[in-house]
Design a protein around this motif. Structure first.
Motif, mmCIF file in Angstrom:
data_model
loop_
_atom_site.group_PDB
_atom_site.id
_atom_site.type_symbol
_atom_site.label_atom_id
_atom_site.label_comp_id
_atom_site.label_asym_id
_atom_site.label_seq_id
_atom_site.Cartn_x
_atom_site.Cartn_y
_atom_site.Cartn_z
ATOM 1 N N ASP A 1 8.467 -2.297 3.369
ATOM 2 C CA ASP A 1 7.760 -1.906 2.152
ATOM 3 C C ASP A 1 8.005 -0.468 1.715
ATOM 4 O O ASP A 1 8.021 -0.165 0.528
ATOM 5 C CB ASP A 1 6.259 -2.139 2.329
ATOM 6 N N PHE B 1 0.815 -1.221 0.000
ATOM 7 C CA PHE B 1 0.000 0.000 0.000
ATOM 8 C C PHE B 1 0.849 1.272 0.000
ATOM 9 O O PHE B 1 0.354 2.348 -0.308
ATOM 10 C CB PHE B 1 -0.962 -0.002 1.202
ATOM 11 N N LYS B 2 2.142 1.152 0.305
ATOM 12 C CA LYS B 2 3.010 2.325 0.299
ATOM 13 C C LYS B 2 3.028 3.008 -1.076
ATOM 14 O O LYS B 2 3.272 4.201 -1.178
ATOM 15 C CB LYS B 2 4.439 1.946 0.685
ATOM 16 N N PRO C 1 -4.231 -2.555 9.688
ATOM 17 C CA PRO C 1 -3.040 -3.186 10.267
ATOM 18 C C PRO C 1 -1.967 -2.109 10.435
ATOM 19 O O PRO C 1 -1.550 -1.492 9.462
ATOM 20 C CB PRO C 1 -2.635 -4.216 9.209
ATOM 21 N N SER D 1 6.370 -5.314 8.483
ATOM 22 C CA SER D 1 6.151 -3.873 8.299
ATOM 23 C C SER D 1 5.410 -3.267 9.485
ATOM 24 O O SER D 1 5.170 -2.069 9.527
ATOM 25 C CB SER D 1 5.373 -3.621 7.014
ATOM 26 N N HIS E 1 0.033 -9.212 7.017
ATOM 27 C CA HIS E 1 -0.379 -7.932 7.605
ATOM 28 C C HIS E 1 -1.902 -7.798 7.577
ATOM 29 O O HIS E 1 -2.539 -7.427 8.563
ATOM 30 C CB HIS E 1 0.254 -6.758 6.850
ATOM 31 N N THR F 1 -3.077 -4.475 2.978
ATOM 32 C CA THR F 1 -1.930 -3.608 2.723
ATOM 33 C C THR F 1 -0.824 -4.205 1.858
ATOM 34 O O THR F 1 0.064 -3.474 1.440
ATOM 35 C CB THR F 1 -1.319 -3.125 4.053
ATOM 36 N N GLY G 1 1.447 0.082 11.928
ATOM 37 C CA GLY G 1 2.839 0.086 12.343
ATOM 38 C C GLY G 1 3.228 1.466 12.828
ATOM 39 O O GLY G 1 3.248 1.753 14.017
ATOM 40 N N ASN G 2 3.485 2.351 11.870
ATOM 41 C CA ASN G 2 3.920 3.704 12.214
ATOM 42 C C ASN G 2 2.735 4.648 12.422
ATOM 43 O O ASN G 2 2.918 5.843 12.605
ATOM 44 C CB ASN G 2 4.842 4.235 11.120
ATOM 45 N N PHE G 3 1.537 4.138 12.359
ATOM 46 C CA PHE G 3 0.307 4.887 12.619
ATOM 47 C C PHE G 3 -0.052 5.872 11.498
ATOM 48 O O PHE G 3 -0.875 6.762 11.677
ATOM 49 C CB PHE G 3 0.395 5.638 13.971
ATOM 50 N N GLY G 4 0.543 5.700 10.306
ATOM 51 C CA GLY G 4 0.243 6.619 9.211
ATOM 52 C C GLY G 4 -1.104 6.322 8.564
ATOM 53 O O GLY G 4 -1.944 7.213 8.396
ATOM 54 N N ASN G 5 -1.303 5.060 8.220
ATOM 55 C CA ASN G 5 -2.509 4.650 7.518
ATOM 56 C C ASN G 5 -3.754 4.918 8.367
ATOM 57 O O ASN G 5 -4.742 5.496 7.898
ATOM 58 C CB ASN G 5 -2.363 3.150 7.217
HETATM 59 C C1 LIG Z 1 3.758 -0.023 6.261
HETATM 60 C C2 LIG Z 1 2.849 -1.173 6.334
HETATM 61 C C3 LIG Z 1 1.906 -1.285 7.368
HETATM 62 C C4 LIG Z 1 1.822 -0.284 8.490
HETATM 63 O O1 LIG Z 1 1.343 0.966 8.047
HETATM 64 P P1 LIG Z 1 1.555 2.280 8.953
HETATM 65 O O2 LIG Z 1 1.036 3.390 8.115
HETATM 66 O O3 LIG Z 1 3.033 2.379 9.182
HETATM 67 O O4 LIG Z 1 0.817 2.080 10.206
HETATM 68 C C5 LIG Z 1 1.036 -2.362 7.341
HETATM 69 N N1 LIG Z 1 1.104 -3.302 6.372
HETATM 70 C C6 LIG Z 1 2.009 -3.227 5.368
HETATM 71 C C7 LIG Z 1 2.044 -4.304 4.348
HETATM 72 C C8 LIG Z 1 2.900 -2.160 5.311
HETATM 73 O O5 LIG Z 1 3.787 -2.089 4.312
#
Ligand SMILES: *Cc1c(COP(=O)(O)O)cnc(C)c1O
Length: 537
Positions: free
Chosen positions: A185, A151-152, A306, A361, A440, A467, A308-312
């Motif tokens: 990612d 999704f990045k 899902p 991720s 994820h 994602t 990680g860095n809380f961006g999504n």
């Molecule tokens: C980066 C990533 C996440 C976490 O997203 P954040 O915006 O960092 O919370 C989840 N799943 C996948 C596959 C990712 O690449």
């Protein structure tokens, strides 16, 4: 559409009184006809910069993150209008409301470059598919149809265009040096987005043992004349902390300055990364409206992310604040469950073991974008946010106030699952629904089921954010589907996964086989500055 004022600093001049918004804790003052939307810093309320400045710089000088001083607000009618548009048109309209220093033509160019043509397979960059699971209305928002299958791409395909236009606007002829810390990612998506873009260089740091073999291969085979990749002997947090330190290191900045270069960031701390992510949450709702799935005006959805860095999930929070009818934002974590604890208790505590999981991720203990949420929930109290961030860096812990805890619990539901539960979910989704998901996405699906079990909320239509393509993690996905470890190298696993599940191998993954390895260097976290200087020399 009208604007709501979100924080209490840079709009002092027309700010009369504030009324607390039940949902978000932000002040809801309406202001029509904004001509110039400004951005301020989460750690310095005196800052007031244009979107171009915020995107060029990536992070504010004192270490804070840029946040918009106002948010566009969409009514039911506005959403109805958007629901009749293509994804690209939705992106143009939403971006235009935030990037008031860009012309519509410029924005359209950026959007077409990013999402047009055949960059995203299948026509719709962010399609929704219904997975009718018993009585649950679960929709998968597939965000992995882009060039790196995660999704990045949704943000990193457009960021280089937004960034180069931003640099023009601030009359900078400097080369932008993009430093990226990646948990897997982002690195590849940034390399792919920025490769051979004039006026930019990209350097990616990834944790040596913290990414999947396929992710590593994607990065180490990257083409392009302006790219470099370096493995870190440490985990993602080491890489991210290292990058943040380099950004704020005056001596290094001066060395870049002397070479007519400047740092910028492609991590989700950059507003230009976050903004494009707001679009797909709104777009998902519009697609539900367009296909007649929404039964009445203002019907709410849940969004499961899902995290990680809380961006999504922060992008989903902004969408909610912008008028999108959202019931709960469901934050899904893996065994690194620091966010689950925080959202449930109001205590953020990173003093815990770091787990390397099959959803790499999300292997993160310090979620950078949480700082933006805290800023908004404190009504723009940059002093308080600075204090918490200082406590976090000194003791690894902070605790928010009671009223903020309550708001967190109203907005969010949080849960986590370990690797075994993740694999079980991949298995179950495939055997019951005939739908293949990556680890994820499986964490999100698992936590959604926990949410339903816990709250009994079966009826709210729910968007689960998917994602990554399962083909980025073929070993774990294959063994989850078949129920046993599978021998063979990555590419044999890919072929077997395709054979067993009858799903297509995404071309960007298949094409990695036999590609030349270009990058094999690694360094310790304290050697990162040297690596940066070596690249710009
Ligand atoms: C980066 C990533 C996440 C976490 O997203 P954040 O915006 O960092 O919370 C989840 N799943 C996948 C596959 C990712 O690449």
């Amino acid at each position: 559409m009208y604007y709501t004022i979100v924080s209490g600093c840079c709009q002092e001049s027309y700010f009369v009184s504030s009324e607390r918004d039940k949902q978000g804790g932000s002040a809801i003052q309406q202001k029509k006809g904004v001509v110039s939307l400004k951005y301020t810093s989460t750690r310095d309320e005196a800052k007031s910069v244009s979107a171009a400045q915020a995107i060029s710089q990536g992070i504010s000088g004192e270490g804070g993150l840029f946040v918009p001083c106002e948010l566009p607000h969409y009514s039911y009618e506005d959403l109805t209008e958007l629901s009749k548009c293509s994804y690209e048109e939705r992106a143009v309209r939403i971006l235009k409301d935030f990037l008031t220093d860009f012309s519509e033509t410029e924005i359209r160019e950026c959007v077409v470059n990013a999402y047009g043509g055949n960059k995203f397979s299948g026509g719709h960059p962010a399609p929704l598919t219904l997975q009718q699971n018993g009585e649950l209305n679960m929709y998968m928002l597939e965000l992995w149809h882009g060039p790196t299958c995660a999704f990045k791409d949704m943000a990193l395909q457009i960021l280089p265009h937004l960034l180069t236009k931003s640099l023009e606007k601030i009359h900078s002829d400097k080369t932008a040096v993009i430093l990226v810390a990646t948990s897997g990612d982002t690195g590849k998506a940034a390399l792919e987005g920025f490769k051979d873009v004039d006026g930019t260089r990209v350097l990616v740091f990834y944790p040596e043992n913290g990414v999947s073999p396929m992710q590593k291969l994607q990065m180490n085979t990257q083409e392009g004349s302006n790219v470099a990749v370096c493995a870190i002997e440490g985990n993602f947090d080491d890489a991210q902390t290292g990058v943040k330190k380099i950004f704020t290191n005056e001596a290094v900045r001066a060395q870049l300055e002397a070479r007519n270069m400047m740092f910028s960031s492609a991590n989700s701390i950059n507003w230009g990364r976050l903004l494009p992510q707001i679009v797909y949450h709104i777009s998902a709702y519009c697609d539900l409206m367009a296909t007649g799935e929404m039964d009445y005006e203002g019907e709410e959805i849940n969004i499961v992310v899902p995290t990680g860095n809380f961006g999504n999930i922060l992008a989903a929070y902004y969408a909610k604040q912008m008028g999108l009818p959202v019931h709960k934002l469901i934050c899904a974590s893996n065994a690194n469950n620091v966010l689950t604890d925080f959202l449930r208790t109001g205590v953020y505590d990173r003093n815990r073991p770091f787990h390397t999981t099959i959803s790499p991720s999300m292997d993160i203990l310090v979620s950078s974008n949480l700082e933006r949420l805290l800023y908004h929930l404190t009504n723009g109290n940059s002093q308080k946010v600075s204090e918490w961030m200082q406590q976090l860096s000194e003791t690894g812990r902070y605790e928010v106030d009671e009223d903020i805890k309550r708001t967190l619990q109203e907005l969010f539901w949080a849960g986590f699952c370990d690797d075994e539960a993740t694999k079980n979910t991949v298995h179950e989704m495939f055997s019951v629904e005939n739908y293949l998901i990556d680890p994820h996405t499986a964490v999100a699906a698992n936590v959604y089921k926990q949410y339903v079990g816990n709250t009994g909320d079966v009826k709210t239509p729910t968007v689960v954010v998917s994602t990554a393509s399962p083909y980025k993690f073929p070993g774990d996905v294959l063994s989850a589907v078949t129920g046993e470890e599978q021998p063979g190298d990555e590419f044999q696993q890919i072929m077997q996964l395709a054979f067993i599940t009858g799903t297509p191998v995404p071309p960007p993954i298949g094409e990695l086989q036999g590609k030349e390895i270009r990058f094999e260097n690694h360094c310790r976290p304290d050697g990162m500055t040297e690596a940066v200087l070596a690249m710009v020399r």
